[in-house]
Design an enzyme around this catalytic site. Structure first.
Site, PDB file in Angstrom:
ATOM      1  CE  LYS A   1     -40.413 -56.893 -63.157  1.00  0.00           C
ATOM      2  NZ  LYS A   1     -40.501 -55.462 -63.224  1.00  0.00           N
TER       3      LYS A   1
ATOM      4  NE  ARG B   1     -31.867 -56.459 -56.514  1.00  0.00           N
ATOM      5  CZ  ARG B   1     -31.499 -56.413 -57.800  1.00  0.00           C
ATOM      6  NH1 ARG B   1     -30.325 -56.826 -58.129  1.00  0.00           N
ATOM      7  NH2 ARG B   1     -32.172 -56.212 -58.665  1.00  0.00           N
TER       8      ARG B   1
ATOM      9  NE  ARG C   1     -22.833 -56.996 -63.488  1.00  0.00           N
ATOM     10  CZ  ARG C   1     -23.992 -55.923 -63.533  1.00  0.00           C
ATOM     11  NH1 ARG C   1     -23.961 -55.107 -64.648  1.00  0.00           N
ATOM     12  NH2 ARG C   1     -24.828 -55.649 -62.782  1.00  0.00           N
TER      13      ARG C   1
ATOM     14  NE  ARG D   1     -21.634 -53.020 -59.552  1.00  0.00           N
ATOM     15  CZ  ARG D   1     -23.105 -53.036 -60.261  1.00  0.00           C
ATOM     16  NH1 ARG D   1     -23.140 -53.515 -61.535  1.00  0.00           N
ATOM     17  NH2 ARG D   1     -24.290 -52.782 -59.656  1.00  0.00           N
TER      18      ARG D   1
ATOM     19  NE  ARG E   1     -41.239 -53.720 -56.876  1.00  0.00           N
ATOM     20  CZ  ARG E   1     -40.229 -53.146 -57.326  1.00  0.00           C
ATOM     21  NH1 ARG E   1     -39.653 -52.463 -56.404  1.00  0.00           N
ATOM     22  NH2 ARG E   1     -39.989 -53.104 -58.486  1.00  0.00           N
TER      23      ARG E   1
END
Length: 227
Positions: free
Chosen positions: A20, A172, A128, A161, A94
């Site tokens: 996005k 999420r 990552r 992380r 949202r």
């Protein structure tokens, strides 16, 4: 003449990792419209210590979601300054109450929804890995370590992380889906939802580009730039 003289009131929606941000910046580069990111707006207000910024910060500091009415006030206050231009809202609305509140003030013409498969986003967001001692960052997709899970130079193990761990990412994405599904249905019912599906931003972009060409004037490009 596709792009009419009317100002465009648009919203862009997409999960974290859907591309996005990239699509939004390309839109603003190629078309005459203002990009309003609720995240940027929030940071700006917190930095400047505005009344609403201070209020929002109290929620963030407690690790709470910012309530609908606060987000709505923030966005609508900013939109007052943008009555003379076409705009693209990003990160707002949202939730359904935010969408309904926005609707009382502005008629949304178009909602661009980026639909990227869950698995693809999960791979992107969990790619990552970090070598803690040196801060070296690896990305499984773009610059993987020579040996999985091992730092190239020291041979020490790599870590992820908390934000990049699969369980965090899945949480999420599920939260995003739960929150925005009613918003997408709301705009679908109004007949303004345009969904663009795909697994690669560079393949989705041309479709978004040609769709917007019918809606809003293009910027005059200084030189020929590839999108």
């Amino acid at each position: 003449m596709g792009a009419s003289g009317r100002l465009l009131r648009a919203v862009i929606m997409g999960a974290p990792g859907s591309g996005k941000g990239t699509v939004s910046s390309r839109i603003t580069k190629h078309f005459e419209l203002k990009h309003l990111s609720s995240g940027d707006l929030l940071r700006q207000n917190m930095l400047q210590g505005t009344e609403i910024g201070v209020l929002a910060k109290t929620f963030i500091d407690q690790g709470k979601l910012i309530p609908d009415d606060v987000m709505t006030r923030l966005a609508l206050h900013e939109l007052k300054n943008l009555t003379q231009c076409s705009w693209l809202l990003d990160g707002f609305p949202r939730t359904l109450p935010q969408a309904e509140a926005l609707d009382k003030v502005y008629q949304i013409d178009t909602v661009i929804n980026l639909n990227v498969p869950f698995e693809v986003i999960k791979q992107r967001l969990t790619a990552r890995w970090i070598h803690p001692a040196s801060g070296r960052v690896y990305n499984i997709e773009f610059n993987p370590p020579k040996t999985v899970g091992i730092d190239d130079l020291t041979g020490e193990p790599l870590i992820q992380r908390e934000d990049d761990k699969p369980e965090t990412v899945i949480k999420r994405l599920k939260a995003y889906e739960a929150q925005t599904e009613p918003v997408l249905q709301y705009y679908q019912k109004k007949g303004v939802l345009e969904t663009f599906s795909g697994t690669e931003t560079n393949k989705i972009w041309p479709h978004v580009y040609s769709f917007l060409q019918t809606k809003v004037p293009e910027t005059i490009q200084k030189a020929s730039v590839t999108p």
